[in-house]
Design a protein around this motif. Structure first.
Motif, mmCIF file in Angstrom:
data_model
loop_
_atom_site.group_PDB
_atom_site.id
_atom_site.type_symbol
_atom_site.label_atom_id
_atom_site.label_comp_id
_atom_site.label_asym_id
_atom_site.label_seq_id
_atom_site.Cartn_x
_atom_site.Cartn_y
_atom_site.Cartn_z
ATOM 1 N N ASP A 294 0.880 -1.356 -0.084
ATOM 2 C CA ASP A 294 0.006 0.124 -0.050
ATOM 3 C C ASP A 294 0.873 1.279 0.174
ATOM 4 N N PHE A 295 1.133 1.630 -1.249
ATOM 5 C CA PHE A 295 2.072 2.892 -1.326
ATOM 6 C C PHE A 295 1.299 3.935 -0.867
ATOM 7 N N ALA A 296 2.082 5.029 -0.276
ATOM 8 C CA ALA A 296 1.693 6.355 0.027
ATOM 9 C C ALA A 296 1.222 7.160 -1.310
ATOM 10 N N PRO A 297 -0.090 7.890 -0.856
ATOM 11 C CA PRO A 297 -0.785 8.651 -2.007
ATOM 12 C C PRO A 297 0.108 9.408 -2.917
ATOM 13 N N MET A 298 -0.008 9.296 -4.332
ATOM 14 C CA MET A 298 0.629 9.773 -5.228
ATOM 15 C C MET A 298 -0.097 9.947 -6.309
ATOM 16 N N PRO A 299 0.250 10.779 -7.453
ATOM 17 C CA PRO A 299 -0.371 10.780 -8.781
ATOM 18 C C PRO A 299 -0.323 9.554 -9.355
ATOM 19 N N ARG A 300 -1.528 8.964 -10.097
ATOM 20 C CA ARG A 300 -1.342 7.791 -10.943
ATOM 21 C C ARG A 300 -0.510 7.824 -11.968
ATOM 22 N N LYS A 301 0.204 8.839 -12.357
ATOM 23 C CA LYS A 301 0.988 9.094 -13.504
ATOM 24 C C LYS A 301 2.657 8.567 -13.013
ATOM 25 N N ASP A 302 2.801 8.802 -11.555
ATOM 26 C CA ASP A 302 4.060 8.322 -10.942
ATOM 27 C C ASP A 302 4.202 6.979 -10.564
ATOM 28 N N GLN A 303 3.109 5.977 -10.994
ATOM 29 C CA GLN A 303 2.979 4.592 -10.481
ATOM 30 C C GLN A 303 4.203 3.989 -11.416
ATOM 31 N N ARG A 304 4.161 4.342 -12.749
ATOM 32 C CA ARG A 304 5.131 3.772 -13.703
ATOM 33 C C ARG A 304 6.693 4.008 -13.234
ATOM 34 N N GLN A 305 6.946 5.085 -12.535
ATOM 35 C CA GLN A 305 8.208 5.436 -12.146
ATOM 36 C C GLN A 305 8.377 4.259 -11.100
ATOM 37 N N VAL A 306 7.632 4.117 -10.032
ATOM 38 C CA VAL A 306 7.702 3.311 -8.669
ATOM 39 C C VAL A 306 8.047 1.972 -9.272
ATOM 40 N N GLU A 307 7.122 1.442 -10.131
ATOM 41 C CA GLU A 307 7.219 0.060 -10.851
ATOM 42 C C GLU A 307 8.620 -0.295 -11.496
ATOM 43 N N GLN A 308 9.068 0.805 -11.936
ATOM 44 C CA GLN A 308 10.393 0.529 -12.737
ATOM 45 C C GLN A 308 11.491 0.363 -11.710
ATOM 46 N N VAL A 309 11.550 1.219 -10.447
ATOM 47 C CA VAL A 309 12.269 0.955 -9.393
ATOM 48 C C VAL A 309 12.211 -0.448 -8.841
ATOM 49 N N LEU A 310 10.947 -0.713 -8.682
ATOM 50 C CA LEU A 310 10.665 -2.053 -8.075
ATOM 51 C C LEU A 310 11.244 -2.963 -8.937
ATOM 52 N N ARG A 311 10.943 -3.059 -10.053
ATOM 53 C CA ARG A 311 11.346 -4.285 -11.197
ATOM 54 C C ARG A 311 12.947 -4.443 -11.143
ATOM 55 N N ALA A 312 13.730 -3.095 -10.976
ATOM 56 C CA ALA A 312 15.091 -3.122 -10.976
ATOM 57 C C ALA A 312 15.594 -3.819 -9.761
ATOM 58 N N GLY A 313 14.933 -3.549 -8.810
ATOM 59 C CA GLY A 313 15.386 -3.909 -7.406
ATOM 60 C C GLY A 313 15.308 -5.510 -7.343
ATOM 61 N N PHE A 314 14.110 -6.017 -7.633
ATOM 62 C CA PHE A 314 13.880 -7.513 -7.545
ATOM 63 C C PHE A 314 14.805 -8.391 -8.743
ATOM 64 N N LYS A 315 14.956 -7.667 -9.739
ATOM 65 C CA LYS A 315 15.710 -8.362 -10.782
ATOM 66 C C LYS A 315 17.262 -8.598 -10.156
ATOM 67 N N ALA A 316 17.761 -7.688 -9.448
ATOM 68 C CA ALA A 316 19.077 -8.005 -8.985
ATOM 69 C C ALA A 316 18.947 -8.742 -7.585
ATOM 70 N N ASP A 317 17.928 -8.910 -6.983
ATOM 71 C CA ASP A 317 17.781 -9.688 -5.761
ATOM 72 C C ASP A 317 18.133 -11.080 -5.930
ATOM 73 N N GLY A 318 17.901 -11.955 -6.750
ATOM 74 C CA GLY A 318 18.220 -13.052 -7.012
ATOM 75 C C GLY A 318 17.225 -14.250 -6.039
ATOM 76 N N ILE A 319 16.071 -13.714 -5.723
ATOM 77 C CA ILE A 319 15.049 -14.728 -5.354
ATOM 78 C C ILE A 319 13.931 -14.430 -6.180
ATOM 79 N N GLU A 320 13.456 -15.517 -6.926
ATOM 80 C CA GLU A 320 12.393 -15.580 -7.761
ATOM 81 C C GLU A 320 10.992 -14.760 -7.302
ATOM 82 N N THR A 321 10.702 -13.816 -8.138
ATOM 83 C CA THR A 321 9.517 -13.030 -7.550
ATOM 84 C C THR A 321 8.984 -12.557 -8.887
#
Length: 349
Positions: A294-321
């Motif tokens: 449950d992310f903090a309130p933000m404009p819907r247009k910013d969701q893509r930027q947050v998702e990109q950071v998530l994808r980069a972080g989990f890609k480097a994480d090593g545990i299947e996600t």
């Protein structure tokens, strides 16, 4: 503390553990659990008990009072014997998920019984180096069971031939010994690696100076408190923001808060910080399964930027996600492999 990578081999509550420190920050933590419950990586000779109607799976007797669950198990009748490897930790009192695909993983290679082929990690691109590694592999596998496959890991690049040869030979010998034990009563044939061994395999570069093995190293360097902080739901973020990470029986709930910052950009700043740190927090806390953020309130247009950071972080994480995506209510869902026991469970048992 100097910058760089440090591995600390120590004990927590009398149990062996390994902590990975990157530039003064705790980034990974492995603790050997108590008891003899099946652990990921362990290989058993199992006997099928009964099919699970409607689930396309079968229950297995692993020996020692333990049971396993094999998915997609069509055509297996009661009483059949097979070799299986524990893939993830069991949830509660459920059977341990297992796989018939065996992997013998070491520092420089992975031996794969019943999966023929010799492969070099794609990260190794230099053709001369790939040819060198292939030559070493062929020599180490000479005379081996033809059903054995081999994967040369990327960390092998530039390593002396003797070290790679000895590593492959050891894994080949282990694999051949286990495969030869197909017949018999249910039993543990190959134990899961302890925390220290995994750390040496996955974390340690050739330089031995970055490993600290003195008793009490975690407390001496100030990381004991950082581990105790992981037992609390609250995880601090930059700028006074924080997130609450709370596992329930159904899922892991993550709630991102901006703290005292009430500016227009506070939501996006907190969410980007949370997205960047979430893989580390889940890894350290040993949390998996279904996760809802449950992310903090933000404009819907910013969701893509947050998702990109998530994808980069989990890609480097090593545990299947698997990142599922945004829900209609604006939450973000993901599914993560239960590769570890929850830290709270390990330290409270």
């Amino acid at each position: 503390m100097k910058k760089g990578r440090l591995v600390i081999l120590d004990q927590i509550q009398g149990r062996d553990c390994a902590a990975l420190i990157d530039n003064g920050r705790l980034t990974d933590l492995l603790i050997d659990p108590e008891g003899d419950a099946p652990r990921p990586g362990a290989i058993y000779r199992a006997k099928s008990l009964r099919p699970m109607k409607g689930q396309n799976g079968v229950m297995l007797d692993l020996g020692g009072g333990h049971t396993g669950y094999l998915r997609h198990a069509k055509g297996i009748s009661a009483g059949e014997t097979m070799l299986v490897q524990v893939s993830t930790h069991a949830e509660g009192n459920k059977a341990s998920p297992v796989s018939p695909k065996l992997l013998f993983k070491s520092r420089y290679c992975i031996v794969t019984p019943d999966a023929k082929g010799l492969n070099i990690a794609r990260k190794i691109r230099d053709e001369e180096e790939r040819d060198r590694l292939l030559e070493i592999a062929h020599e180490a596998l000479y005379g081996a069971d033809p059903s054995l496959g081999l994967i040369i890991r990327s960390v092998s690049e530039g390593i002396e031939a003797d070290a790679i040869f000895d590593d492959i030979t050891a894994m080949r010998t282990a694999a051949e010994a286990v495969v030869a034990e197909h017949a018999g009563a249910p039993d543990l044939l190959f134990e899961a690696e302890p925390a220290a061994q995994i750390a040496w395999r996955e974390w340690v570069d050739p330089d031995p100076d970055e490993v600290m093995q003195e008793q009490g190293g975690l407390e001496l360097l100030g990381f004991q408190d950082a581990i105790e902080d992981l037992l609390s739901p609250a995880a601090k973020l930059t700028g006074g923001a924080w997130m609450a990470i709370e596992p329930t029986s159904a899922l892991v709930a993550v709630d991102v808060n901006t703290g005292n910052d009430t500016s227009f950009a506070a939501g996006l700043k907190a969410n980007l910080a949370a997205a960047k740190d979430l893989p580390r927090q889940l890894r350290l806390r040993g949390l998996g399964g279904q996760i809802v953020v449950d992310f903090a309130p933000m404009p819907r247009k910013d969701q893509r930027q947050v998702e990109q950071v998530l994808r980069a972080g989990f890609k480097a994480d090593g545990i299947e996600t698997a990142l599922v995506g945004w829900t209609g209510l604006g939450h973000f869902e993901l599914q993560r492999k239960r590769e570890r026991l929850p830290l709270q469970e390990v330290l409270s048992s």
